[in-house]
Design a protein around this motif. Structure first.
Motif, PDB file in Angstrom:
ATOM      1  N   LEU A  37      93.037 -67.057  53.338  1.00 42.02           N
ATOM      2  CA  LEU A  37      92.752 -68.464  52.958  1.00 42.02           C
ATOM      3  C   LEU A  37      91.296 -68.954  53.661  1.00 42.02           C
ATOM      4  CD1 LEU A  37      95.905 -70.424  53.068  1.00 42.02           C
ATOM      5  CD2 LEU A  37      94.587 -69.703  51.254  1.00 42.02           C
ATOM      6  N   ARG A  38      90.942 -68.348  54.915  1.00 41.64           N
ATOM      7  CA  ARG A  38      89.791 -68.797  55.526  1.00 41.64           C
ATOM      8  C   ARG A  38      88.769 -67.898  54.766  1.00 41.64           C
ATOM      9  NH1 ARG A  38      90.917 -68.760  61.709  1.00 41.64           N
ATOM     10  NH2 ARG A  38      88.675 -68.841  62.044  1.00 41.64           N
ATOM     11  N   LEU A  39      88.966 -66.793  54.537  1.00 43.46           N
ATOM     12  CA  LEU A  39      88.024 -65.978  53.583  1.00 43.46           C
ATOM     13  C   LEU A  39      87.645 -66.810  52.437  1.00 43.46           C
ATOM     14  CD1 LEU A  39      89.035 -62.440  53.645  1.00 43.46           C
ATOM     15  CD2 LEU A  39      86.822 -63.235  54.281  1.00 43.46           C
ATOM     16  N   ALA A  40      88.631 -67.083  51.716  1.00 38.56           N
ATOM     17  CA  ALA A  40      88.252 -67.798  50.462  1.00 38.56           C
ATOM     18  C   ALA A  40      87.581 -69.184  50.709  1.00 38.56           C
ATOM     19  CB  ALA A  40      89.658 -68.233  49.702  1.00 38.56           C
ATOM     20  N   ARG A  41      87.883 -69.854  51.873  1.00 29.87           N
ATOM     21  CA  ARG A  41      87.218 -71.103  52.057  1.00 29.87           C
ATOM     22  C   ARG A  41      85.773 -71.020  52.373  1.00 29.87           C
ATOM     23  NH1 ARG A  41      90.147 -73.020  56.083  1.00 29.87           N
ATOM     24  NH2 ARG A  41      88.795 -72.182  57.473  1.00 29.87           N
ATOM     25  N   ILE A  42      85.496 -70.043  52.969  1.00 31.58           N
ATOM     26  CA  ILE A  42      83.947 -69.400  53.465  1.00 31.58           C
ATOM     27  C   ILE A  42      83.169 -69.348  52.268  1.00 31.58           C
ATOM     28  CG2 ILE A  42      82.496 -67.902  54.551  1.00 31.58           C
ATOM     29  CD1 ILE A  42      84.720 -67.628  56.942  1.00 31.58           C
ATOM     30  N   HIS A  43      83.922 -68.369  51.217  1.00 32.25           N
ATOM     31  CA  HIS A  43      83.140 -67.916  50.225  1.00 32.25           C
ATOM     32  C   HIS A  43      82.868 -69.348  49.284  1.00 32.25           C
ATOM     33  CE1 HIS A  43      82.745 -63.672  50.061  1.00 32.25           C
ATOM     34  NE2 HIS A  43      83.954 -63.824  50.857  1.00 32.25           N
ATOM     35  N   LEU A  44      84.015 -70.160  49.145  1.00 31.91           N
ATOM     36  CA  LEU A  44      83.957 -71.344  48.336  1.00 31.91           C
ATOM     37  C   LEU A  44      82.925 -72.519  49.084  1.00 31.91           C
ATOM     38  CD1 LEU A  44      84.768 -72.953  45.986  1.00 31.91           C
ATOM     39  CD2 LEU A  44      86.683 -73.781  47.382  1.00 31.91           C
ATOM     40  N   LYS A  53      81.063 -72.441  51.901  1.00 33.88           N
ATOM     41  CA  LYS A  53      79.767 -72.009  52.828  1.00 33.88           C
ATOM     42  C   LYS A  53      78.806 -71.116  52.175  1.00 33.88           C
ATOM     43  CE  LYS A  53      81.728 -72.785  57.366  1.00 33.88           C
ATOM     44  NZ  LYS A  53      81.801 -72.057  58.783  1.00 33.88           N
ATOM     45  N   LEU A  54      79.244 -70.462  51.301  1.00 33.87           N
ATOM     46  CA  LEU A  54      78.426 -69.357  50.610  1.00 33.87           C
ATOM     47  C   LEU A  54      78.352 -69.859  49.181  1.00 33.87           C
ATOM     48  CD1 LEU A  54      79.838 -65.938  52.091  1.00 33.87           C
ATOM     49  CD2 LEU A  54      78.051 -67.466  52.902  1.00 33.87           C
ATOM     50  N   GLN A  55      78.910 -70.705  48.655  1.00 29.77           N
ATOM     51  CA  GLN A  55      78.615 -71.485  47.727  1.00 29.77           C
ATOM     52  C   GLN A  55      78.949 -70.279  46.295  1.00 29.77           C
ATOM     53  OE1 GLN A  55      78.343 -74.742  47.351  1.00 29.77           O
ATOM     54  NE2 GLN A  55      78.358 -74.502  49.487  1.00 29.77           N
ATOM     55  N   GLN A  56      80.068 -69.453  46.701  1.00 29.80           N
ATOM     56  CA  GLN A  56      80.677 -68.254  45.829  1.00 29.80           C
ATOM     57  C   GLN A  56      81.851 -68.622  45.249  1.00 29.80           C
ATOM     58  OE1 GLN A  56      80.271 -64.826  48.481  1.00 29.80           O
ATOM     59  NE2 GLN A  56      77.921 -64.806  48.052  1.00 29.80           N
ATOM     60  N   ALA A  82      96.565 -73.266  49.170  1.00 30.81           N
ATOM     61  CA  ALA A  82      95.934 -72.159  48.050  1.00 30.81           C
ATOM     62  C   ALA A  82      95.719 -72.720  46.784  1.00 30.81           C
ATOM     63  CB  ALA A  82      96.762 -71.022  48.228  1.00 30.81           C
ATOM     64  N   ARG A  83      96.704 -73.290  46.133  1.00 27.21           N
ATOM     65  CA  ARG A  83      96.354 -73.743  44.857  1.00 27.21           C
ATOM     66  C   ARG A  83      95.419 -74.858  44.671  1.00 27.21           C
ATOM     67  NH1 ARG A  83     102.829 -73.689  43.359  1.00 27.21           N
ATOM     68  NH2 ARG A  83     102.822 -71.400  42.406  1.00 27.21           N
ATOM     69  N   ALA A  84      95.389 -75.836  45.777  1.00 22.68           N
ATOM     70  CA  ALA A  84      94.146 -76.884  45.610  1.00 22.68           C
ATOM     71  C   ALA A  84      92.903 -76.256  45.796  1.00 22.68           C
ATOM     72  CB  ALA A  84      94.522 -77.897  46.951  1.00 22.68           C
ATOM     73  N   LEU A  85      92.819 -75.183  46.635  1.00 19.23           N
ATOM     74  CA  LEU A  85      91.700 -74.574  47.118  1.00 19.23           C
ATOM     75  C   LEU A  85      90.989 -73.804  45.653  1.00 19.23           C
ATOM     76  CD1 LEU A  85      91.551 -73.081  50.457  1.00 19.23           C
ATOM     77  CD2 LEU A  85      90.260 -74.705  49.566  1.00 19.23           C
ATOM     78  N   LEU A  86      92.096 -73.152  44.940  1.00 27.94           N
ATOM     79  CA  LEU A  86      91.960 -72.407  43.810  1.00 27.94           C
ATOM     80  C   LEU A  86      91.744 -73.548  42.486  1.00 27.94           C
ATOM     81  CD1 LEU A  86      91.872 -69.902  42.024  1.00 27.94           C
ATOM     82  CD2 LEU A  86      94.639 -70.233  41.664  1.00 27.94           C
ATOM     83  N   THR A  87      91.909 -74.630  42.355  1.00 21.10           N
ATOM     84  CA  THR A  87      91.536 -75.549  41.256  1.00 21.10           C
ATOM     85  C   THR A  87      90.156 -76.009  41.853  1.00 21.10           C
ATOM     86  OG1 THR A  87      93.762 -76.386  41.159  1.00 21.10           O
ATOM     87  CG2 THR A  87      92.174 -77.797  40.662  1.00 21.10           C
ATOM     88  N   GLU A  88      89.704 -76.124  43.199  1.00 16.56           N
ATOM     89  CA  GLU A  88      88.332 -76.460  43.336  1.00 16.56           C
ATOM     90  C   GLU A  88      87.505 -75.416  43.120  1.00 16.56           C
ATOM     91  OE1 GLU A  88      85.798 -77.319  47.287  1.00 16.56           O
ATOM     92  OE2 GLU A  88      87.923 -77.797  47.724  1.00 16.56           O
ATOM     93  N   ALA A  89      87.919 -74.239  43.344  1.00 15.77           N
ATOM     94  CA  ALA A  89      87.052 -73.050  43.211  1.00 15.77           C
ATOM     95  C   ALA A  89      86.946 -72.832  41.305  1.00 15.77           C
ATOM     96  CB  ALA A  89      87.533 -71.921  43.852  1.00 15.77           C
ATOM     97  N   GLU A  90      87.894 -72.979  40.686  1.00 16.70           N
ATOM     98  CA  GLU A  90      87.741 -72.668  39.373  1.00 16.70           C
ATOM     99  C   GLU A  90      87.063 -73.991  38.617  1.00 16.70           C
ATOM    100  OE1 GLU A  90      92.041 -70.413  38.292  1.00 16.70           O
ATOM    101  OE2 GLU A  90      92.156 -72.705  38.499  1.00 16.70           O
ATOM    102  N   ARG A  91      87.143 -75.074  39.331  1.00 15.95           N
ATOM    103  CA  ARG A  91      86.328 -76.072  38.695  1.00 15.95           C
ATOM    104  C   ARG A  91      84.720 -75.787  38.952  1.00 15.95           C
ATOM    105  NH1 ARG A  91      84.342 -80.162  41.470  1.00 15.95           N
ATOM    106  NH2 ARG A  91      85.907 -79.930  43.094  1.00 15.95           N
ATOM    107  N   LEU A  92      84.532 -75.169  40.164  1.00 16.74           N
ATOM    108  CA  LEU A  92      82.955 -74.918  40.441  1.00 16.74           C
ATOM    109  C   LEU A  92      82.414 -73.866  39.844  1.00 16.74           C
ATOM    110  CD1 LEU A  92      83.188 -76.051  44.299  1.00 16.74           C
ATOM    111  CD2 LEU A  92      82.052 -77.236  42.366  1.00 16.74           C
ATOM    112  N   ALA A  93      83.545 -72.866  39.701  1.00 17.44           N
ATOM    113  CA  ALA A  93      82.882 -71.615  38.865  1.00 17.44           C
ATOM    114  C   ALA A  93      82.723 -71.642  37.426  1.00 17.44           C
ATOM    115  CB  ALA A  93      84.059 -70.464  38.942  1.00 17.44           C
TER     116      ALA A  93
END
Length: 109
Positions: A61-68, A70-73, A97-108
């Motif tokens: 989860l921390r890896l995903a959060r850094i990518h999302l 901090k690295l804007q990935q 994890a699902r909340a972060l996934l929703t955020e990441a999908e929206r930004l992707a």
């Protein structure tokens, strides 16, 4: 802290392995110091070498959060989080994890 970063660097240079809790501490110190690539290395090492350790889900989860965040990935975060949700359907961190996934999908997109 600088001492943790120096110790982490010394251990890595010597080719020695750290325990999952020590790797999490090193990752936190690296993140705090703005050394995201070193934090990613430490977190990825937990996931790779200790996939069944208690710290592995936290590391994922921390890896995903850094990518999302901090690295804007967001695409990298989507891949990491999708794998987390698939691999850990009973995790106590699943809602996060699902909340972060929703955020990441929206930004992707």
């Amino acid at each position: 802290t600088p001492a943790v970063l120096r110790a982490f660097d010394d251990v890595r240079a010597a080719g020695l392995a750290l325990s999952p809790p020590a790797l999490l501490a090193a990752a936190a110190a690296c993140e705090e110091a703005g050394l995201d690539s070193l934090a990613i290395d430490a977190l990825a090492e937990i996931c790779r070498r200790f996939p069944d350790a208690d710290e592995a889900q936290n590391a994922q989860l921390r890896l995903a959060r850094i990518h999302l965040r901090k690295l804007q990935q967001p695409r990298n975060a989507v891949a990491l989080l999708s794998e987390f949700v698939r691999a850990h359907p009973t995790s106590p961190f699943l809602d996060h994890a699902r909340a972060l996934l929703t955020e990441a999908e929206r930004l992707a997109h």
